[in-house]
Design a protein around this motif. Structure first.
Motif, PDB file in Angstrom:
ATOM      1  N   ILE A 164       3.709 -11.142  26.484  1.00 39.01           N
ATOM      2  CA  ILE A 164       3.736 -12.423  27.196  1.00 39.01           C
ATOM      3  C   ILE A 164       2.741 -12.393  28.345  1.00 39.01           C
ATOM      4  O   ILE A 164       2.424 -11.315  28.883  1.00 39.01           O
ATOM      5  CB  ILE A 164       5.169 -12.730  27.707  1.00 39.01           C
ATOM      6  CG1 ILE A 164       5.316 -14.197  28.071  1.00 39.01           C
ATOM      7  CG2 ILE A 164       5.552 -11.809  28.851  1.00 39.01           C
ATOM      8  CD1 ILE A 164       6.768 -14.640  28.247  1.00 39.01           C
ATOM      9  N   SER A 165       2.240 -13.563  28.697  1.00 37.66           N
ATOM     10  CA  SER A 165       1.350 -13.703  29.847  1.00 37.66           C
ATOM     11  C   SER A 165       1.491 -15.114  30.387  1.00 37.66           C
ATOM     12  O   SER A 165       2.204 -15.953  29.818  1.00 37.66           O
ATOM     13  CB  SER A 165      -0.102 -13.444  29.443  1.00 37.66           C
ATOM     14  OG  SER A 165      -0.633 -14.568  28.753  1.00 37.66           O
ATOM     15  N   ASP A 166       0.795 -15.396  31.471  1.00 36.76           N
ATOM     16  CA  ASP A 166       0.834 -16.735  32.048  1.00 36.76           C
ATOM     17  C   ASP A 166       0.220 -17.785  31.132  1.00 36.76           C
ATOM     18  O   ASP A 166       0.379 -18.980  31.368  1.00 36.76           O
ATOM     19  CB  ASP A 166       0.096 -16.740  33.398  1.00 36.76           C
ATOM     20  CG  ASP A 166       0.842 -15.960  34.469  1.00 36.76           C
ATOM     21  OD1 ASP A 166       2.072 -15.815  34.351  1.00 36.76           O
ATOM     22  OD2 ASP A 166       0.188 -15.487  35.421  1.00 36.76           O
ATOM     23  N   GLN A 167      -0.481 -17.358  30.082  1.00 36.36           N
ATOM     24  CA  GLN A 167      -1.087 -18.293  29.132  1.00 36.36           C
ATOM     25  C   GLN A 167      -0.120 -18.753  28.042  1.00 36.36           C
ATOM     26  O   GLN A 167      -0.481 -19.592  27.215  1.00 36.36           O
ATOM     27  CB  GLN A 167      -2.285 -17.630  28.443  1.00 36.36           C
ATOM     28  CG  GLN A 167      -3.463 -17.316  29.341  1.00 36.36           C
ATOM     29  CD  GLN A 167      -4.562 -16.602  28.567  1.00 36.36           C
ATOM     30  OE1 GLN A 167      -4.486 -15.402  28.302  1.00 36.36           O
ATOM     31  NE2 GLN A 167      -5.578 -17.349  28.184  1.00 36.36           N
TER      32      GLN A 167
ATOM     33  N   LYS B 155      10.062 -18.231  34.645  1.00 38.29           N
ATOM     34  CA  LYS B 155       8.885 -17.551  35.173  1.00 38.29           C
ATOM     35  C   LYS B 155       7.595 -18.029  34.525  1.00 38.29           C
ATOM     36  O   LYS B 155       6.589 -18.245  35.204  1.00 38.29           O
ATOM     37  CB  LYS B 155       9.033 -16.036  34.987  1.00 38.29           C
ATOM     38  CG  LYS B 155       7.846 -15.234  35.502  1.00 38.29           C
ATOM     39  CD  LYS B 155       8.073 -13.732  35.350  1.00 38.29           C
ATOM     40  CE  LYS B 155       6.869 -12.950  35.870  1.00 38.29           C
ATOM     41  NZ  LYS B 155       7.079 -11.485  35.748  1.00 38.29           N
ATOM     42  N   TYR B 156       7.612 -18.215  33.191  1.00 35.49           N
ATOM     43  CA  TYR B 156       6.364 -18.472  32.463  1.00 35.49           C
ATOM     44  C   TYR B 156       6.179 -19.920  32.012  1.00 35.49           C
ATOM     45  O   TYR B 156       5.063 -20.322  31.684  1.00 35.49           O
ATOM     46  CB  TYR B 156       6.275 -17.552  31.243  1.00 35.49           C
ATOM     47  CG  TYR B 156       6.085 -16.102  31.599  1.00 35.49           C
ATOM     48  CD1 TYR B 156       4.834 -15.606  31.947  1.00 35.49           C
ATOM     49  CD2 TYR B 156       7.158 -15.215  31.611  1.00 35.49           C
ATOM     50  CE1 TYR B 156       4.654 -14.270  32.289  1.00 35.49           C
ATOM     51  CE2 TYR B 156       6.992 -13.872  31.945  1.00 35.49           C
ATOM     52  CZ  TYR B 156       5.736 -13.413  32.282  1.00 35.49           C
ATOM     53  OH  TYR B 156       5.571 -12.095  32.613  1.00 35.49           O
ATOM     54  N   SER B 157       7.254 -20.695  31.932  1.00 34.23           N
ATOM     55  CA  SER B 157       7.194 -22.109  31.534  1.00 34.23           C
ATOM     56  C   SER B 157       6.399 -22.359  30.254  1.00 34.23           C
ATOM     57  O   SER B 157       5.433 -23.130  30.238  1.00 34.23           O
ATOM     58  CB  SER B 157       6.593 -22.953  32.670  1.00 34.23           C
ATOM     59  OG  SER B 157       7.427 -22.921  33.790  1.00 34.23           O
ATOM     60  N   PRO B 158       6.783 -21.721  29.135  1.00 36.63           N
ATOM     61  CA  PRO B 158       6.110 -22.046  27.870  1.00 36.63           C
ATOM     62  C   PRO B 158       6.411 -23.484  27.463  1.00 36.63           C
ATOM     63  O   PRO B 158       7.415 -24.060  27.889  1.00 36.63           O
ATOM     64  CB  PRO B 158       6.743 -21.051  26.887  1.00 36.63           C
ATOM     65  CG  PRO B 158       8.086 -20.750  27.463  1.00 36.63           C
ATOM     66  CD  PRO B 158       7.902 -20.779  28.957  1.00 36.63           C
TER      67      PRO B 158
ATOM     68  N   ARG C 125       2.176 -20.446  25.537  1.00 34.42           N
ATOM     69  CA  ARG C 125       2.573 -21.808  25.203  1.00 34.42           C
ATOM     70  C   ARG C 125       3.741 -21.816  24.217  1.00 34.42           C
ATOM     71  O   ARG C 125       4.604 -22.675  24.277  1.00 34.42           O
ATOM     72  CB  ARG C 125       1.383 -22.584  24.606  1.00 34.42           C
ATOM     73  CG  ARG C 125       0.222 -22.767  25.589  1.00 34.42           C
ATOM     74  CD  ARG C 125      -0.757 -23.811  25.104  1.00 34.42           C
ATOM     75  NE  ARG C 125      -0.112 -25.100  24.858  1.00 34.42           N
ATOM     76  CZ  ARG C 125       0.254 -25.945  25.809  1.00 34.42           C
ATOM     77  NH1 ARG C 125       0.058 -25.648  27.072  1.00 34.42           N
ATOM     78  NH2 ARG C 125       0.832 -27.091  25.499  1.00 34.42           N
TER      79      ARG C 125
ATOM     80  N   THR D 242      13.064 -15.618  31.931  1.00 34.35           N
ATOM     81  CA  THR D 242      11.702 -15.546  31.391  1.00 34.35           C
ATOM     82  C   THR D 242      11.075 -16.932  31.300  1.00 34.35           C
ATOM     83  O   THR D 242       9.909 -17.126  31.658  1.00 34.35           O
ATOM     84  CB  THR D 242      11.715 -14.878  30.008  1.00 34.35           C
ATOM     85  OG1 THR D 242      12.254 -13.558  30.129  1.00 34.35           O
ATOM     86  CG2 THR D 242      10.320 -14.793  29.413  1.00 34.35           C
TER      87      THR D 242
ATOM     88  N   THR E 114      10.330 -27.384  28.848  1.00 33.60           N
ATOM     89  CA  THR E 114      10.165 -26.564  27.638  1.00 33.60           C
ATOM     90  C   THR E 114      11.037 -27.084  26.508  1.00 33.60           C
ATOM     91  O   THR E 114      12.240 -27.291  26.697  1.00 33.60           O
ATOM     92  CB  THR E 114      10.548 -25.098  27.937  1.00 33.60           C
ATOM     93  OG1 THR E 114       9.711 -24.579  28.966  1.00 33.60           O
ATOM     94  CG2 THR E 114      10.426 -24.228  26.702  1.00 33.60           C
TER      95      THR E 114
END
Length: 201
Positions: free
Chosen positions: A28-31, A126-129, A33, A123, A161
């Motif tokens: 996972i990363s800030d990118q 934090k990341y907002s997919p 989706r 999660t 999300t």
């Protein structure tokens, strides 16, 4: 990123048992989706530290068939150099409801899945997919307390999300065909704004 020439890492059954209870980091990363949510790692996955590593698991073939990846990823001996970065650049993330590896999801307790949902909540915050896709209706029902839920898009507790349930790609899930998996995964990818090969034509 051609994996064809890679030698498969082999383990005896006893060696694999030694990975019971092990964990592996989220991909996972800030990118991100589209966040795929597995149930828990299998023993081979824990051994090689790559998600959906067993050759009989249809996750990677389904992503390729859906046009989400431009090549077939073979994670059976771990990710090839560059594969993690490729997936993260595509906006793909992978986590699990339960961190500990086991020979099968039937070894898990419902309380672990409920706690896993709390971990997933953190999660997502934090990341907002754009989309969270849980791989398996039974695990979803247990984790989210939605006993009557069916596969597909769900009412989402996450404001930004979408929440979906898609079929589990395990070879043990005889109800799901590879074309069916690809169709479901392609649908959530498009919902997340990820361009697939068919979209690009």
């Amino acid at each position: 990123m051609d994996n064809a020439a890679r030698d498969e890492v082999r383990f005896t059954r006893e060696q694999l048992k030694g990975f019971s209870g092990r964990t592996l980091p989220d991909l996972i990363s800030d990118q991100v989706r589209l966040l795929f949510v597995g149930i828990n790692p299998g023993l081979r996955t824990a051994a090689v530290q790559a998600h959906f590593a067993p050759r009989g698991n249809r996750f990677w073939p389904a992503l390729y068939r859906a046009g989400i990846t431009d090549h077939l990823i073979d994670a059976s001996s771990g990710f090839a150099p560059g594969e993690r970065d490729y997936l993260l650049h595509r906006g793909i993330g992978i986590t699990n409801l339960v961190d500990r590896a086991s020979a099968g999801a039937d070894e898990l307790m419902v309380a672990e899945l409920v706690e896993g949902r709390r971990k997933l909540d953190r999660t997502v915050r934090k990341y907002s997919p754009a989309v969270v896709a849980v791989l398996g209706i039974t695990a979803f029902r247990d984790a989210f307390g939605e006993r009557g839920a069916n596969a597909g898009r769900q009412a989402s507790p996450y404001p930004a999300t979408q929440l979906w349930v898609v079929p589990n790609p395990s070879g043990r899930n005889a109800h799901a065909s590879l074309p069916g998996l690809a169709a479901a995964y392609g649908e959530v990818a498009r919902a997340a704004g990820i361009t697939t090969r068919s979209d690009a034509r």
